[in-house]
Write a protein that holds these residues in place. Sequence first.
Motif, PDB file in Angstrom:
ATOM      1  N   ASP A 100      -2.486  59.415-117.035  1.00 48.09           N
ATOM      2  CA  ASP A 100      -2.698  60.838-116.716  1.00 48.09           C
ATOM      3  C   ASP A 100      -3.446  61.594-117.814  1.00 48.09           C
ATOM      4  O   ASP A 100      -4.286  62.444-117.533  1.00 48.09           O
ATOM      5  N   GLN A 151      -2.105  55.628-112.901  1.00 49.81           N
ATOM      6  CA  GLN A 151      -2.326  55.778-111.463  1.00 49.81           C
ATOM      7  C   GLN A 151      -3.566  54.954-111.094  1.00 49.81           C
ATOM      8  O   GLN A 151      -4.469  54.779-111.914  1.00 49.81           O
ATOM      9  N   TYR A 200      -7.019  54.167-108.977  1.00 49.61           N
ATOM     10  CA  TYR A 200      -8.149  54.844-108.312  1.00 49.61           C
ATOM     11  C   TYR A 200      -9.203  53.818-107.915  1.00 49.61           C
ATOM     12  O   TYR A 200      -9.285  52.741-108.509  1.00 49.61           O
ATOM     13  N   PRO A 243      -8.199  58.467-105.343  1.00 46.00           N
ATOM     14  CA  PRO A 243      -6.901  57.769-105.418  1.00 46.00           C
ATOM     15  C   PRO A 243      -6.889  56.575-104.459  1.00 46.00           C
ATOM     16  O   PRO A 243      -7.322  56.679-103.313  1.00 46.00           O
TER      17      PRO A 243
END
Length: 202
Positions: free
Chosen positions: A178, A136, A138, A200
């Motif tokens: 994660d 993900q 950030y 995020p």
Amino acid sequence: MEYLIPKSAVVFEEEIKKSRFITYLRHTEGLVEAKAFWQDVKLRHPGARHHCWASVAGAPNNSQKLGFSDDGEPAGTAGKPMLSALQGSQIGEISAVVVRYYGGILLGTGGLVRAYGNGVQQALKLLETTVKIERQVYGLYCDYGQVNWLQLLCERYNVLIENQLFQENVWFQLAISDDKLEPFKQELTERSAGQLTIEPAE
């Protein structure tokens, strides 16, 4: 989360009772890309009777990214066995298209299931793979004095620095898996005495 994806495309060809089967495997990310690959193969083989298709277009365990088509073969004899072979490989972001030039001899439902499923299995044996780690994205702002230890921290937790901007402060765009997120955040908070946090990315 990490899983295998195709490194390069593969073609496998065989003849069964005068029918010619050509299996194409390729990396496809998402069902839109998978269907574009199917269309591309159909254009390359306009004279073929069938262009059957199956795809695991996301992570191997993501049931939302599965698709298949029998393309005129009896229901369940082409797309399903092709998809089963792909799922059995535990490879993600992969599509198979099997082109059939009909040779005049009927194979029967069992023969079709074997022909389509086995074509994909044989092609999978030729396939080279690479590991994909899902991350993900950030964003993080820091002072110039914090850059060096932050870069070392990213290395330790296998965090990718995808982008950085040096202005009044330094802005980092970070890609984090994660399983590394919480320990990375915890050490970031400790090392910066609570000054630095990640958000995020938009």
